[in-house]
Design an enzyme around this catalytic site. Sequence first.
Site, PDB file in Angstrom:
ATOM      1  N   TYR A   1       0.995  -1.295   0.026  1.00  0.00           N
ATOM      2  CA  TYR A   1      -0.213  -0.098   0.030  1.00  0.00           C
ATOM      3  C   TYR A   1       0.962   1.361  -0.094  1.00  0.00           C
ATOM      4  O   TYR A   1       0.664   2.210  -0.839  1.00  0.00           O
ATOM      5  CB  TYR A   1      -1.118   0.061   1.117  1.00  0.00           C
ATOM      6  CG  TYR A   1      -1.704   1.206   1.721  1.00  0.00           C
ATOM      7  CD1 TYR A   1      -2.874   1.470   0.909  1.00  0.00           C
ATOM      8  CD2 TYR A   1      -1.233   2.166   2.616  1.00  0.00           C
ATOM      9  CE1 TYR A   1      -3.723   2.388   1.201  1.00  0.00           C
ATOM     10  CE2 TYR A   1      -1.975   3.371   2.838  1.00  0.00           C
ATOM     11  CZ  TYR A   1      -3.338   3.458   2.149  1.00  0.00           C
ATOM     12  OH  TYR A   1      -4.022   4.525   2.574  1.00  0.00           O
TER      13      TYR A   1
ATOM     14  N   GLU B   1     -15.032   2.342   7.765  1.00  0.00           N
ATOM     15  CA  GLU B   1     -15.199   0.773   8.186  1.00  0.00           C
ATOM     16  C   GLU B   1     -14.173   0.085   8.064  1.00  0.00           C
ATOM     17  O   GLU B   1     -13.297  -0.984   8.804  1.00  0.00           O
ATOM     18  CB  GLU B   1     -16.308   0.109   7.558  1.00  0.00           C
ATOM     19  CG  GLU B   1     -17.523   0.389   8.537  1.00  0.00           C
ATOM     20  CD  GLU B   1     -18.819  -0.243   7.550  1.00  0.00           C
ATOM     21  OE1 GLU B   1     -18.849  -1.177   7.120  1.00  0.00           O
ATOM     22  OE2 GLU B   1     -19.871   0.505   7.641  1.00  0.00           O
TER      23      GLU B   1
ATOM     24  N   ASP C   1     -11.937   7.112  10.429  1.00  0.00           N
ATOM     25  CA  ASP C   1     -12.788   6.021  10.968  1.00  0.00           C
ATOM     26  C   ASP C   1     -13.673   5.232  10.144  1.00  0.00           C
ATOM     27  O   ASP C   1     -14.760   4.936  10.374  1.00  0.00           O
ATOM     28  CB  ASP C   1     -13.655   6.630  12.068  1.00  0.00           C
ATOM     29  CG  ASP C   1     -14.613   7.728  11.676  1.00  0.00           C
ATOM     30  OD1 ASP C   1     -14.572   8.102  10.612  1.00  0.00           O
ATOM     31  OD2 ASP C   1     -15.565   8.188  12.455  1.00  0.00           O
TER      32      ASP C   1
ATOM     33  N   ALA D   1       3.979   1.479  -1.031  1.00  0.00           N
ATOM     34  CA  ALA D   1       4.333   1.721  -2.371  1.00  0.00           C
ATOM     35  C   ALA D   1       3.753   2.391  -3.132  1.00  0.00           C
ATOM     36  O   ALA D   1       4.082   3.202  -3.963  1.00  0.00           O
ATOM     37  CB  ALA D   1       5.097   0.331  -2.734  1.00  0.00           C
TER      38      ALA D   1
END
Length: 287
Positions: A177, A215, A213, A179
Amino acid sequence: SLIPFLGFVLAFWFYSARDNFKPEMLKGKRVIVTGASTGIGEQMAYHLARMGSHILITARTEAKLQKVVERCLELGAASARYVSGTMEDTAFAEHVVKEAETSLGGLDMLILNHVGTSYFGYFNGDVGHVRKLLEINFLSYVAMTVSALPMLKQSEGSIVVVSSMAGKVGFPFTVPYSATKFALDGFFSSLRQEFTIQSINVSITLCILGFIDTESAVRAAADLLLVAPAPRAECALEILRGAALRRRELYYRYGATRLPLLLRDWAAELLDYLVRSRYRLDRLRKS
Ligand code: NDP
């Protein structure tokens, strides 16, 4: 002396830039929001609806997109529609932009926000996953930008790239992620330079977000992080505010993002240590 005076000027500039935002700035604007079936993207769609924009949203899950479109219309969107499909496919990314051209007759703002699913944990060596995530989180952003540029040049519009603290500093447990988010900074910061050289009046706002925040983020990380997540609706509004003001970069929340990053070039190891200290490492090993 000069220092308090400069401090005053900077504080004045900062707050006046904030206050210059008016929701009417986005009224009637034609906006694409990607990854808008849930999370921050969904909240951006609702804010845009309240401001009276024309909204085109996209993600994979059609049933959720339908509901978001219905809600946008209730909230006062000038128009709202969706296109469903996966951003793994570059042709789909281009198709979404084409849809804006045919149904909205142009584009004022391209908000690139979607992210593919990844894992939260030590890098597992799966190169195929890194490639797939680069396609979803990075290459589709590039493809949409290329397709949308003629319309954005015409409208003197804006590109908004939703990134992360993990795209500015090395974070553990999100290697693939991170990267993809660093790649976005490289591509869009270079492109912004070229726009300036060529006098192309299309703004690029790179958004550096802390823990929010939504989910999916709470499910993945709340148990392991020592920081409390910030509210997604407020985050979505800050992104739109930064975009409307054509800011170069947007930091939310400021104290959790911009301030720690001031350490990056001068005390990188201290920043690395502070980042590591925000994790409950014992829980990661057990999970
Ligand atoms: P969510 O997981 O809530 O939403 C992700 C969106 O992307 C969904 O609409 C999802 O819809 C869509 N999506 C996922 N995979 C694909 C795919 N293959 N093709 C097309 N669309 C896809 O994310 P957040 O709202 O939490 O995050 C939004 C942005 O903010 C991201 O860029 C993220 O990196 C960034 N960010 C978030 C942080 C946080 O703590 N929440 C922190 C820092 C940055 P569907 O599944 O229906 O396709």
